[in-house]
Design an enzyme around this catalytic site. Structure first.
Site, PDB file in Angstrom:
ATOM      1  N   LYS A 237       0.835  -1.196   0.000  1.00  0.00           N
ATOM      2  CA  LYS A 237       0.000   0.000   0.000  1.00  0.00           C
ATOM      3  C   LYS A 237       0.876   1.255   0.000  1.00  0.00           C
ATOM      4  O   LYS A 237       1.883   1.306   0.708  1.00  0.00           O
ATOM      5  CB  LYS A 237      -0.876   0.012   1.255  1.00  0.00           C
ATOM      6  CG  LYS A 237      -1.815  -1.181   1.347  1.00  0.00           C
ATOM      7  CD  LYS A 237      -2.426  -1.310   2.725  1.00  0.00           C
ATOM      8  CE  LYS A 237      -3.262  -2.578   2.820  1.00  0.00           C
ATOM      9  NZ  LYS A 237      -3.638  -2.893   4.218  1.00  0.00           N
ATOM     10  N   ASN A 290      -5.874  -8.788   9.791  1.00  0.00           N
ATOM     11  CA  ASN A 290      -4.605  -8.387  10.381  1.00  0.00           C
ATOM     12  C   ASN A 290      -4.820  -8.162  11.867  1.00  0.00           C
ATOM     13  O   ASN A 290      -5.669  -7.373  12.258  1.00  0.00           O
ATOM     14  CB  ASN A 290      -4.065  -7.114   9.727  1.00  0.00           C
ATOM     15  CG  ASN A 290      -3.595  -7.392   8.313  1.00  0.00           C
ATOM     16  OD1 ASN A 290      -2.892  -8.369   8.072  1.00  0.00           O
ATOM     17  ND2 ASN A 290      -3.996  -6.571   7.378  1.00  0.00           N
ATOM     18  N   ARG A 292      -3.319  -6.710  14.375  1.00  0.00           N
ATOM     19  CA  ARG A 292      -2.404  -5.717  14.948  1.00  0.00           C
ATOM     20  C   ARG A 292      -2.854  -4.324  14.535  1.00  0.00           C
ATOM     21  O   ARG A 292      -3.790  -4.183  13.765  1.00  0.00           O
ATOM     22  CB  ARG A 292      -1.001  -5.948  14.380  1.00  0.00           C
ATOM     23  CG  ARG A 292      -1.064  -5.944  12.858  1.00  0.00           C
ATOM     24  CD  ARG A 292       0.269  -5.924  12.183  1.00  0.00           C
ATOM     25  NE  ARG A 292       0.186  -6.389  10.828  1.00  0.00           N
ATOM     26  CZ  ARG A 292      -0.176  -5.667   9.777  1.00  0.00           C
ATOM     27  NH1 ARG A 292      -0.522  -4.409   9.941  1.00  0.00           N
ATOM     28  NH2 ARG A 292      -0.229  -6.181   8.571  1.00  0.00           N
ATOM     29  N   ARG A 338       2.119   7.432   2.183  1.00  0.00           N
ATOM     30  CA  ARG A 338       3.320   6.844   2.795  1.00  0.00           C
ATOM     31  C   ARG A 338       4.540   7.430   2.094  1.00  0.00           C
ATOM     32  O   ARG A 338       4.685   7.284   0.875  1.00  0.00           O
ATOM     33  CB  ARG A 338       3.329   5.334   2.628  1.00  0.00           C
ATOM     34  CG  ARG A 338       2.197   4.654   3.335  1.00  0.00           C
ATOM     35  CD  ARG A 338       2.472   3.164   3.399  1.00  0.00           C
ATOM     36  NE  ARG A 338       1.305   2.440   3.852  1.00  0.00           N
ATOM     37  CZ  ARG A 338       1.311   1.173   4.220  1.00  0.00           C
ATOM     38  NH1 ARG A 338       2.440   0.477   4.160  1.00  0.00           N
ATOM     39  NH2 ARG A 338       0.204   0.580   4.628  1.00  0.00           N
TER      40      ARG A 338
END
Ligand code: ADP
Length: 457
Positions: A237, A290, A292, A338
């Site tokens: 991503k 996921n 977490r 990001r």
């Protein structure tokens, strides 16, 4: 509440956890590798303990050293962040055996949802939509061939223990399927020590939409709506937004409800993300869970006002969830870019080295999660994520405009980063119109390298 927690991670997420702990009045202990000895976030921890050399296998992945540090510092709990040991149920179990709270789910809940086949079984039991495909691991190739004929090509062969895109092969006909099963199994055996694979329908041109869920130790669970993470390169991503644009609220709510039920049924305490692929008709199919905190959690924090990291710590300390589903609402739109220390013009090769120029963006609705400052040397040993630039706007158009400005202000040098790539993306008509799928960014990149003019906005 805990008195002291250990952070078994590094970089921006270590700093994010320090900030959450500080607000809760909890002391922090950071473990670090020799490659991170001068790292900026360590300044904000109450105590730091070196656990070994730079390579993660000799430090951030060393359960024995992390537990020793936890004993020495006498902590109540460990926050694993993401990556490293965050989804290692053995580590969660060792923490429990040592009477240290793991800030995340129990090893059992993690194992159930972390294994793709048992996760699919849990989804089936709670009405969470999944791709048609195997119930059990494939025993022999003929079984895979029969199943693929039933569900129709293309299909994808996936490792039950899979992660990071490894142990997956797409097959468009019987001939390729026959080799795909062996190849995926071989790769999975090498990567995860478990060669079990299964087959499911492969969806072309999908969007990646995921639901953020929180469960506590008292059987309560809520969702914090959805995120779109379709902007990817090689399954990684690069940009995430919340809420997922254009999704019919009724469809979204039904899927989110089923995701909550799945988490509750698994006895899951902590933050979880249920990932889906969505087709053009907005049908959802679960990919995986996921277990977490996710890299992209800030976009959800921005639209709901809920601090996910603080909530995780509270849940681990045994507090019941304070929020009810009816009180959680979406406000505006958030986007995260990001920023990786990579050179997009040269195949995204990592750019370790000294940062001498670091000028950060600001203004209303701009959030920057980073561990970098001028004078920081990016080590070679780790992931190339160096900053997450997040903006929040009244609506998606305002968020995009805000992101353009923030990217223009953001200067990192002399190393190369993904800032320019994100800036170009903000001007692409398909992105502005949210007419994208998981291959969109790769198409944009190949158009650019073919010298085609971008579609003007
Ligand atoms: P991993 O755990 O290795 O990340 P996932 O199950 O999350 O594996 O899948 C990773 C990526 O592979 C997805 O984001 C998607 O791009 C692609 N993928 C996985 N399963 C399918 C599917 N059934 N159809 C289409 N693409 C898929």
């Amino acid at each position: 509440m805990f008195t002291r927690i250990l952070i078994a991670n590094r970089g921006e997420i270590a700093l994010r956890i320090i900030r959450a702990a500080r607000e809760l009045g909890i002391e922090t202990v950071c473990v670090y590798s020799q490659a991170d000895a001068d790292a900026p976030w360590l300044e904000f921890a109450d105590r730091t303990i070196c656990i070994g050399p730079g390579p993660a296998a000799e430090s951030y992945l060393r359960i024995d050293r992390i537990i020793s540090a936890a004993e020495i510092a006498n902590v109540d709990a460990i926050h694993p962040g993401y990556g490293f040991l965050a989804e290692n149920s053995h580590f969660a179990g060792v923490c429990r055996d040592c009477h240290i709270e793991f800030i995340g789910p129990s090893p059992e809940a993690m194992a159930t949802l972390g294994d793709k086949l048992s996760c699919r079984a849990m989804a089936r039991a709670t009405g969470t939509p999944i791709f048609p495909g195997s119930k059990e691991a494939i025993e022999d190739i003929e079984e895979a061939v029969t199943l693929a004929a039933e569900i129709g090509y293309p299909v994808i062969v996936k490792a039950t223990a899979g992660g990071g895109g490894r142990g997956m092969r797409v097959a468009r006909n019987e001939v390729t399927l026959r080799t795909a099963v062996g190849a995926a199994s071989h790769e999975a055996q090498a990567a995860f020590g478990n060669g079990a694979v299964y087959v499911e329908k492969f969806l072309e041109n999908a969007r990646h939409v995921e639901i953020q869920v929180l469960g506590d130790k008292h059987g309560q669970a809520v969702h914090l709506f959805d995120r779109d993470c379709s902007t990817q390169r090689r399954h990684q991503k690069l940009l995430e937004e919340a809420p997922a644009p254009g999704v019919d609220p009724r469809k979204r709510d039904a899927v989110a409800k089923s995701a909550v039920e799945m988490i509750r049924r698994a006895g899951y305490a902590g933050a979880a993300t249920v990932e889906f692929l969505m087709d053009r008709e907005q049908n959802f199919y679960m990919l995986e869970v996921n277990t977490r905190v996710q890299v992209e959690h800030p976009v959800t924090e921005m639209i709901t006002g809920i601090d996910i990291v603080k909530t995780m710590i509270r849940i681990a300390a045994g507090e019941p969830l304070q929020i009810k589903q009816r009180d959680i609402a979406v406000s505006g739109h958030a986007i995260e870019c990001r920023i990786n220390a990579e050179d997009p013009d040269r195949g995204f090769i990592p750019q370790p080295g000294l940062v001498t120029d670091f000028v950060t963006p600001g203004g209303p609705g701009v959030r920057l999660d980073t561990h970098v400052r001028s004078g920081y040397r990016i080590p070679t040993d780790y992931d190339s994520l160096i900053a997450k630039l997040i903006v929040h706007g009244r609506d998606r158009d305002e968020a995009i405009a805000r992101m353009r400005g923030a990217l223009d202000e953001f200067r990192i040098g002399p190393i190369k980063t993904t800032i320019g790539l994100h800036r170009r993306l903000m001007d692409q008509r398909p992105f502005i119109d949210a007419e994208y799928d998981i291959h969109y960014l790769e198409r944009m990149l190949s158009n650019e390298s073919a010298g085609e003019a971008p579609v003007p906005a």
